[in-house]
Design an enzyme around this catalytic site. Structure first.
Site, short mmCIF file in Angstrom:
data_model
loop_
_atom_site.label_atom_id
_atom_site.label_comp_id
_atom_site.label_asym_id
_atom_site.label_seq_id
_atom_site.Cartn_x
_atom_site.Cartn_y
_atom_site.Cartn_z
N CYS A 148 0.90 -1.31 0.02
CA CYS A 148 0.11 0.11 -0.12
C CYS A 148 0.78 1.30 -0.02
CB CYS A 148 -0.92 0.09 1.17
SG CYS A 148 -1.89 -1.40 1.24
N HIS A 189 -3.22 6.64 3.89
CA HIS A 189 -3.55 5.33 3.32
C HIS A 189 -5.01 4.78 4.12
CE1 HIS A 189 -4.07 1.35 1.95
NE2 HIS A 189 -3.83 0.81 2.91
N ASN A 223 -10.37 -0.63 1.43
CA ASN A 223 -8.89 -0.26 1.30
C ASN A 223 -8.28 -0.75 -0.30
OD1 ASN A 223 -5.96 -0.80 1.28
ND2 ASN A 223 -6.11 -2.09 3.11
N1 ACO Z 1 -17.12 -10.46 10.44
C1 ACO Z 1 -17.55 -10.76 11.77
N2 ACO Z 1 -16.37 -11.07 12.56
C2 ACO Z 1 -15.14 -10.87 12.34
C3 ACO Z 1 -14.71 -10.47 10.90
C4 ACO Z 1 -15.88 -10.12 10.18
N3 ACO Z 1 -15.72 -9.94 8.59
N4 ACO Z 1 -13.56 -10.93 10.66
C5 ACO Z 1 -13.13 -11.00 11.77
N5 ACO Z 1 -14.13 -11.52 12.61
C6 ACO Z 1 -13.76 -11.92 14.18
C7 ACO Z 1 -12.79 -12.71 14.28
O1 ACO Z 1 -12.97 -13.99 14.12
C8 ACO Z 1 -12.58 -12.50 15.71
O2 ACO Z 1 -13.40 -13.35 16.47
P1 ACO Z 1 -12.96 -14.08 17.67
O3 ACO Z 1 -12.80 -12.97 19.00
O4 ACO Z 1 -14.09 -14.91 18.17
O5 ACO Z 1 -11.83 -14.97 17.66
C9 ACO Z 1 -13.18 -11.08 16.04
O6 ACO Z 1 -13.72 -10.57 14.92
C10 ACO Z 1 -11.89 -10.20 16.19
O7 ACO Z 1 -11.10 -10.17 15.05
P2 ACO Z 1 -9.63 -9.43 14.85
O8 ACO Z 1 -8.89 -9.92 13.68
O9 ACO Z 1 -8.85 -8.92 15.86
O10 ACO Z 1 -10.71 -7.91 14.41
P3 ACO Z 1 -10.01 -6.52 14.01
O11 ACO Z 1 -10.84 -5.62 15.12
O12 ACO Z 1 -8.56 -6.43 14.12
O13 ACO Z 1 -10.55 -6.14 12.60
C11 ACO Z 1 -9.35 -6.00 10.36
C12 ACO Z 1 -10.03 -7.09 11.45
C13 ACO Z 1 -10.46 -5.13 9.81
C14 ACO Z 1 -8.90 -6.94 9.23
C15 ACO Z 1 -8.55 -5.20 11.28
O14 ACO Z 1 -7.31 -5.97 12.00
C16 ACO Z 1 -7.56 -4.29 10.01
O15 ACO Z 1 -7.88 -3.58 9.47
N6 ACO Z 1 -6.37 -4.62 10.16
C17 ACO Z 1 -5.44 -3.53 9.09
C18 ACO Z 1 -5.20 -4.22 7.92
C19 ACO Z 1 -4.21 -3.46 7.15
O16 ACO Z 1 -4.04 -2.35 7.66
N7 ACO Z 1 -3.78 -3.54 6.09
C20 ACO Z 1 -2.98 -2.65 5.41
C21 ACO Z 1 -1.93 -2.85 4.41
S1 ACO Z 1 -2.84 -3.67 3.15
C22 ACO Z 1 -1.92 -4.06 1.96
O17 ACO Z 1 -0.71 -3.53 2.09
C23 ACO Z 1 -2.38 -4.77 0.89
#
Ligand code: ACO
Length: 331
Positions: A118, A258, A288
């Protein structure tokens, strides 16, 4: 790293293209165990654009480039280099930039890709600065294009929610006034590469029926770990770029971060002590879009008439690699 110097490059024109097809959170509810409420509260995303089956990254990039050239009041013959930042190339080789060169009928000008996740648009600007100021290039078409939805596992709710498809382009040339890129800060940490990557399809795990059966051609992401690193590094990059430009947090008119997650965007804004109206966000409508998100943000701000001459903008990104960078820019 670069400090404020007299000669600098500027953005002469920008343009972007997103596919027509919209995938809403409600559509996703029918595909995986998720909800509109969860997605909005955790990411800020309401919908994203999805490329059609016959579209590749260069198709989006060519359209974005045409729009950027038009916006700059220029023609294809006026550019002398194409750089495409992408992690989802049309083909492993040749580069997507060469496919774009073909699509634009830009005869024989050099063209190459950079793979920076990104952060690619900012790394591309930094490269372009060197090439323009040392006289190698006069005018560069800098593109960020990504079709992450083609490497997304639509059965995995942990990774299928955030991403969308888009391309954006900018025409870069030497500034003839006080505007332009004032400073940059760029870093990488390859030790953390496997927190966000596409395991198969390269030479480590070549594409085989077995790698496909195991889903190793899909993007893998430890979202929560990526999140923590992104918050930390984007704050660091923005502050360092400002310091290198001899500026303070109070000097910033707009932060264009970003667009990975609204919580990362807000946290970065807080690090700079900026009110929400100075922190650009369009993640609700595109998701994203990786390397295209910053140039789209810039284009939208410009088009909305919000950017005034002399405004200080900080562009700030984090991505696969890991890589992170920020640019301080005077409009
Ligand atoms: N719907 C419902 N529940 C979900 C989903 C979903 N789509 N996805 C995950 N969960 C659940 C998980 O299973 C977990 O459940 P559990 O506690 O029972 O195990 C819970 O939600 C929390 O999961 P986390 O992974 O901790 O959720 P988080 O709040 O971190 O959100 C997300 C996930 C949106 C992916 C976030 O971590 C994020 O945006 N990360 C950054 C990504 C990023 O910055 N990428 C940048 C670079 S991209 C590139 O270079 C191509």
């Amino acid at each position: 790293m670069k400090e404020n110097t007299k000669r600098r490059i500027k953005i002469r024109g920008t343009g972007f293209y997103v596919p027509d097809k919209i995938l809403t959170n409600f559509d996703l509810e029918k595909m995986v165990d998720t909800s509109d409420e969860w997605i909005i509260s955790r990411t800020g995303i309401k919908e994203r654009r999805i490329a059609s089956e016959d579209q590749a990254t260069s198709d989006l990039a060519v359209e974005a480039s045409r729009r950027a050239l038009e916006n700059a009041g220029l023609e294809v013959k006026d550019i002398d280099l194409i750089i495409v930042a992408t992690s989802t190339p049309d083909t492993i080789f040749p580069s997507t930039a060469c496919w774009v060169q073909k699509g634009l009928e830009a005869d024989h000008i050099p063209a190459f890709d950079i793979s920076v996740g990104c952060t690619g648009f900012l790394y591309g600007m930094i490269l372009a600065e060197g090439l323009i100021l040392n006289g190698t290039s006069k005018r560069i078409l800098q593109i960020g294009g990504e079709l992450l939805t083609k490497v997304t596992d639509w059965k995995d709710r942990n990774t299928c929610v955030p991403f969308g498809d888009a391309a954006a382009a900018a025409v870069l040339e030497e500034a003839d006034d006080e505007s332009g890129m004032l400073s940059y800060y760029w870093k990488a940490d390859g030790k953390l590469g496997n927190l966000l990557y596409q395991p198969a399809g390269g030479t480590r795990i070549p594409a085989t029926s077995q790698s496909v059966a195991q889903g190793l051609h899909y993007l893998k992401m430890k979202g929560n770990d990526v999140f923590k690193h992104a918050v930390k590094r984007m704050g660091e990059a923005a502050l360092e770029a400002l310091k290198l430009a001899g500026l303070n947090k109070e000097d910033v008119d707009y932060l264009i971060p970003h667009q990975a997650n609204v919580r990362i965007i807000e946290a970065t804004g807080r690090r700079l002590k900026l009110p929400p109206e100075k922190v650009y966000s369009n993640i609700h409508k595109y998701g994203n879009v990786s390397v295209a998100s910053i140039p789209i943000g810039l284009h939208e701000l410009w088009e909305e008439g919000q950017l005034k001459k002399g405004n200080i903008i900080v562009m700030d990104a984090f991505g696969a690699g890991f890589t992170w960078a920020a640019v301080a820019y005077r409009w």
